[in-house]
Design a protein around this motif. Structure first.
Motif, PDB file in Angstrom:
ATOM      1  N   ASN A   1      18.346   0.626  39.196  1.00  0.00           N
ATOM      2  CA  ASN A   1      18.066   2.004  38.761  1.00  0.00           C
ATOM      3  C   ASN A   1      16.816   1.996  37.900  1.00  0.00           C
ATOM      4  O   ASN A   1      16.659   1.126  37.031  1.00  0.00           O
ATOM      5  CB  ASN A   1      19.209   2.525  37.886  1.00  0.00           C
ATOM      6  CG  ASN A   1      20.485   2.748  38.659  1.00  0.00           C
ATOM      7  OD1 ASN A   1      20.543   3.615  39.518  1.00  0.00           O
ATOM      8  ND2 ASN A   1      21.506   1.966  38.351  1.00  0.00           N
TER       9      ASN A   1
ATOM     10  N   PRO B   1      22.906  -1.637  39.041  1.00  0.00           N
ATOM     11  CA  PRO B   1      24.089  -0.779  39.108  1.00  0.00           C
ATOM     12  C   PRO B   1      25.369  -1.423  38.554  1.00  0.00           C
ATOM     13  O   PRO B   1      26.254  -0.712  38.103  1.00  0.00           O
ATOM     14  CB  PRO B   1      24.237  -0.508  40.604  1.00  0.00           C
ATOM     15  CG  PRO B   1      22.859  -0.669  41.159  1.00  0.00           C
ATOM     16  CD  PRO B   1      22.213  -1.742  40.338  1.00  0.00           C
TER      17      PRO B   1
ATOM     18  N   LYS C   1      22.910   4.963  39.932  1.00  0.00           N
ATOM     19  CA  LYS C   1      23.931   4.367  40.793  1.00  0.00           C
ATOM     20  C   LYS C   1      24.696   3.345  39.971  1.00  0.00           C
ATOM     21  O   LYS C   1      24.092   2.479  39.324  1.00  0.00           O
ATOM     22  CB  LYS C   1      23.292   3.710  42.009  1.00  0.00           C
ATOM     23  CG  LYS C   1      22.784   4.738  43.024  1.00  0.00           C
ATOM     24  CD  LYS C   1      22.288   4.071  44.277  1.00  0.00           C
ATOM     25  CE  LYS C   1      21.753   5.069  45.293  1.00  0.00           C
ATOM     26  NZ  LYS C   1      22.791   5.744  46.080  1.00  0.00           N
TER      27      LYS C   1
ATOM     28  N   VAL D   1      30.119   2.574  44.897  1.00  0.00           N
ATOM     29  CA  VAL D   1      28.886   2.950  44.212  1.00  0.00           C
ATOM     30  C   VAL D   1      29.045   4.423  43.832  1.00  0.00           C
ATOM     31  O   VAL D   1      29.193   5.281  44.697  1.00  0.00           O
ATOM     32  CB  VAL D   1      27.646   2.737  45.097  1.00  0.00           C
ATOM     33  CG1 VAL D   1      26.396   3.257  44.392  1.00  0.00           C
ATOM     34  CG2 VAL D   1      27.485   1.268  45.445  1.00  0.00           C
TER      35      VAL D   1
END
Ligand code: ATP
Length: 369
Positions: free
Chosen positions: A244, A291, A332, A320
């Motif tokens: 991310n 994530p 995520k 997810v």
């Protein structure tokens, strides 16, 4: 022995610079992967090592010997390329055995020894029942394995492989990855392997060179490039889903250090990043977090970041969860199973593991801390 050293290698095709100053030291016995998107120069780099192309600048050494302008046959390397060509009039057995027949005297191999080696490698690649067929009677994936077998049957200084598993179905591909890795480790033959598939690279490599636009962006072990990306490009090219990236502004902090103003939260900048930010006058950064280093909960805790579930993607053993923070930033979050059922629209709280966060200069993409 099979150490490969590329020293400042440049290769141009007209106005395209396919390889732009690549320096790499590939260790003896190493499984080394060139990873990057289509067109980044992986195949050209491999062809330069093979001797199928000559560089415009720089030198190439194998075991300290300058092979920059040597013919492929004088380099003692074995190659398997994406566009493999098999001899159509020969059986699968003869196709595989061909490189050994050619150098039978030099290698001092008896006919029986050649047969044994061919059968062994064919068995490994699960084509031992096809040895009497001709290439025209094989599927694309079977032909690709014959081409791979023809390279593996040799014991050169270096194996060079360009996406040798690309035509196989997902299950066979997984099995072949493992077989290839095992064989490479058993024989200790230095291997340079080209792929654009990050999962394949992560699962096979001792070290990976991540390439982009003709350059090497980072070289490291799979863990290194995954956990310590030095550039936004590596952070987002490796990992599924990728890291991310949260766009944040540098603002004045409460204490002596500046702070990060991010969508939905503000946070002081750690000391080492603060020094770089001040020295270079950086105004915006990306905060990078994988994530799996974000925890999700329905309960608020001190410092947690509020968000709204956008969508949940079940992936079998894990989920997810896409969470909206701020106005239009989606993070995520990877979770193993879900203790509480989450639905789009649910209010949640995120806790980032700050020890795992990377900060990148937005302008250059380079990591700060
Ligand atoms: P892919 O994964 O799609 O095979 P790659 O990373 O292996 O890509 P290369 O094949 O090395 O990339 O190509 C690098 C660049 O050089 C591309 O822009 C390509 O179009 C160009 N290129 C490669 N070979 C030639 C050639 N013979 N003539 C002209 N341009 C070429």
């Amino acid at each position: 022995m099979g150490e490969v050293f590329l020293d400042g290698v440049v290769k141009r095709f007209g106005r395209v610079t396919a390889v732009n100053g690549v320096t790499l030291r590939i260790r003896d016995g190493e499984f080394f992967v060139l990873l990057g998107p289509s067109g980044c120069g992986k195949t050209t780099t491999l062809r330069l090592i093979a001797g199928l192309e000559f560089p415009d600048e720089g030198r190439i050494y194998i075991d300290g010997e300058d092979v920059t302008y040597k013919d492929p046959k004088d380099r003692n390397v074995a190659m398997v390329f994406q566009n493999y060509a098999l001899y159509p009039h020969m059986t699968v057995f003869d196709n595989i055995a061909f490189p050994l027949y050619m150098r039978r005297r030099e290698l001092g191999l008896t006919k029986e020894e050649i047969r044994k080696r061919v059968v062994e490698v064919a068995r490994l690649l699960r084509i031992d029942d096809l040895l009497n067929r001709k290439p025209g009677q094989l599927s694309g994936g079977q032909q690709q394995r014959v081409a791979l077998a023809r390279a593996l049957v040799r014991r050169p200084r270096v194996w060079l492989m360009d996406e040798p598993l690309s035509n196989l179905d997902a299950l066979l591909r997984l099995a072949m990855r493992a077989e290839l890795k095992k064989l490479q480790k058993d024989l200790g033959i230095t291997t340079v392997y080209v792929t654009h598939d990050q999962a394949e690279a992560m699962s096979m490599a001792d070290r990976i060179a991540v390439m982009n636009e003709g350059r090497v962006v980072q070289v490291g072990s799979p863990e290194d490039v995954y956990l310590e990306p030095r550039h936004v490009f590596v952070a987002t090219f490796i990992g599924a889903p990728p890291m991310n990236l949260i766009e944040c502004k540098i603002v004045e902090g409460v204490g002596p250090n500046p702070a990060l103003e991010c969508p939905g939260f503000t946070r002081p900048l750690p000391g080492d990043a603060a020094r770089v930010v001040e020295a270079r006058g950086i105004k915006s950064v990306y905060l990078g977090v994988r994530p799996e280093f974000i925890a999700i909960s329905k309960a608020e805790t001190p410092g947690s970041i509020p968000g709204i579930v956008y969508v949940v993607e079940p992936l079998g053993s894990e989920h997810v969860v896409n969470v909206n923070i701020g106005e239009d930033t989606i993070l995520k979050v990877k979770v193993l199973g879900l203790r509480e059922k989450l639905r789009p629209g649910d209010k949640v709280y995120l806790n980032i593991d700050w020890s795992k966060v990377k900060i990148f200069d937005k302008a250059t993409g380079e990591v700060l801390a």
